[in-house]
Enzyme design. Sequence first.
Site, PDB file in Angstrom:
ATOM      1  N   ALA A   1       0.953   8.654  -1.476  1.00 52.26           N
ATOM      2  CA  ALA A   1       0.038   9.675  -1.988  1.00 52.26           C
ATOM      3  C   ALA A   1       0.838  10.876  -2.472  1.00 52.26           C
ATOM      4  O   ALA A   1       1.618  11.459  -1.719  1.00 52.26           O
ATOM      5  CB  ALA A   1      -0.934  10.093  -0.884  1.00 52.26           C
TER       6      ALA A   1
ATOM      7  N   CYS B   1       2.925   7.389   3.117  1.00 52.51           N
ATOM      8  CA  CYS B   1       3.606   8.683   3.103  1.00 52.51           C
ATOM      9  C   CYS B   1       4.887   8.615   3.928  1.00 52.51           C
ATOM     10  O   CYS B   1       4.892   8.080   5.036  1.00 52.51           O
ATOM     11  CB  CYS B   1       2.690   9.771   3.644  1.00 52.51           C
TER      12      CYS B   1
ATOM     13  N   TYR C   1      -9.959  13.249   2.239  1.00 47.80           N
ATOM     14  CA  TYR C   1      -9.285  14.176   1.338  1.00 47.80           C
ATOM     15  C   TYR C   1     -10.291  14.753   0.338  1.00 47.80           C
ATOM     16  O   TYR C   1     -11.493  14.546   0.461  1.00 47.80           O
ATOM     17  CB  TYR C   1      -8.103  13.487   0.656  1.00 47.80           C
TER      18      TYR C   1
ATOM     19  N   SER D   1       0.827  -1.206   0.000  1.00 51.71           N
ATOM     20  CA  SER D   1       0.000   0.000   0.000  1.00 51.71           C
ATOM     21  C   SER D   1       0.863   1.258   0.000  1.00 51.71           C
ATOM     22  O   SER D   1       1.991   1.251   0.505  1.00 51.71           O
ATOM     23  CB  SER D   1      -0.894   0.030   1.241  1.00 51.71           C
ATOM     24  N   PRO D   2       0.316   2.373  -0.527  1.00 49.77           N
ATOM     25  CA  PRO D   2       1.032   3.643  -0.444  1.00 49.77           C
ATOM     26  C   PRO D   2       1.222   4.064   1.006  1.00 49.77           C
ATOM     27  O   PRO D   2       0.307   3.948   1.822  1.00 49.77           O
ATOM     28  CB  PRO D   2       0.105   4.625  -1.174  1.00 49.77           C
TER      29      PRO D   2
ATOM     30  N   ARG E   1      -8.882   4.343  -4.727  1.00 48.02           N
ATOM     31  CA  ARG E   1      -9.054   4.034  -3.299  1.00 48.02           C
ATOM     32  C   ARG E   1     -10.319   4.725  -2.827  1.00 48.02           C
ATOM     33  O   ARG E   1     -10.434   5.948  -2.911  1.00 48.02           O
ATOM     34  CB  ARG E   1      -7.858   4.480  -2.475  1.00 48.02           C
TER      35      ARG E   1
ATOM     36  N   ARG F   1       1.802  -1.275   7.101  1.00 47.92           N
ATOM     37  CA  ARG F   1       2.683  -1.408   8.262  1.00 47.92           C
ATOM     38  C   ARG F   1       3.404  -2.761   8.333  1.00 47.92           C
ATOM     39  O   ARG F   1       4.587  -2.799   8.728  1.00 47.92           O
ATOM     40  CB  ARG F   1       1.896  -1.148   9.546  1.00 47.92           C
TER      41      ARG F   1
ATOM     42  N   GLN G   1       0.158   6.649  -6.297  1.00 49.56           N
ATOM     43  CA  GLN G   1      -1.158   7.121  -5.902  1.00 49.56           C
ATOM     44  C   GLN G   1      -1.222   8.640  -6.069  1.00 49.56           C
ATOM     45  O   GLN G   1      -0.355   9.351  -5.564  1.00 49.56           O
ATOM     46  CB  GLN G   1      -1.449   6.747  -4.443  1.00 49.56           C
TER      47      GLN G   1
END
Length: 402
Positions: free
Chosen positions: A57, A25, A184, A22-23, A232, A327, A100
């Site tokens: 992202a 940051c 967002y 997964s993306p 997403r 994670r 992303q």
Amino acid sequence: MSALFSQGRLGGLDLDNRIVVSPMCQYSGERGVAQPWHLIHIGNLMMSGAGLVIMEATSVEAAGLGTHGCLGLYTDEQEKALGSLVAQANKLSSARLGIQLTHTGRKAATRTIPERWRGEPLPPEEGAWKPVAPSPIAYDAGWQVPEELTEDGIRNIIQAFADSAVRADRAGFDLVEIHGAHGYLIHSFLSPITNLRTDGWGGSADRRNRFAIEIVRAVRAVWPRSKALGFRMNSTDWTPEGSTLDDAVDLARALETEGLDYVVMSSGNIKPGIAIPPAAPGHQVPFATAIKKGTGLAAMAVGMIAKPEQAEAVVASDEADFVALARPMLDNPRWGLHAAAALGADIRYPPQYIRARPNNWLGFGFVHPDAKPPATTQQLDRPKSVSSWDRPAAPEKPSTAA
């Protein structure tokens, strides 16, 4: 045979397996430009054993950056840095690399996570900029009231997503994922909690969906069909006044008609203070299953998927087509390699690490006592050099010589 390690397909992409990174940051950019940290971080994940790695992202315009350390893809300098990263990362494995694209909307101009002990919103003296949103509603007390977007402002952001997609294609990415969740900008248009407009961009669910649909339409028009396009999505706002799973499935169907290839299902984060069920292993998998049942899109599941057997069960039981981990990959950047050993699958290793493959290292069973021996031993082609791992070449045509 392991379902998790079966080949998968997203859009025009063939993937080695069903594991996705997964993306995440990193808050390590400068002026939105990727730095050496990003190459090291992504390079590690390209050697994780996952079939697909998605970069963090990345904003489509300066006002959409979440923090001073977030990445952007709206300048030549940003594109050049990402293009260099892709070229280097692709030498490390046959994993596909995506990015992303996002706009943080009213959640822009915050401190990075390591800095938030001083408070989350970025104060003016630290260079805060003005957020934008469908309606002038602050995210929380102490946050800026965002500027309500005009018709021209909305159109400019839709174009910015398409422009960033063009840059992503030139940089060499295999996949673009549009971020429509986590409170967002796109999610703020979708939710009746944050979209109070009475024009063509708000009110009914169809009008609230319009912004997301037009972004996907604009990106699909410039993004090659040989690559993959995803979204997403928010599954539920976890409150009766917000968006629901039925709303999400309806939106997914609309995006499918626009040429979307897959959806990854997240949830919540539209505003603070909403009571949500406690996170538990696989707690968001049922949302991905709803997409599988309600659309023809590929479904990607997220949400505390951390153990190989758990990920295997999600794919094997057809609850989702892919599992995406964040994670767990930070905790163990070789998660996919270890998962293959745990499930008895033999997969490619970087040639530099081949001595640590289960069937090449007598000590593997001592270090990983629960691992299963692979059902078969894969014969790996000799790489052209020990410094790179080329993607599999097309098979040679049979000779016609007598």
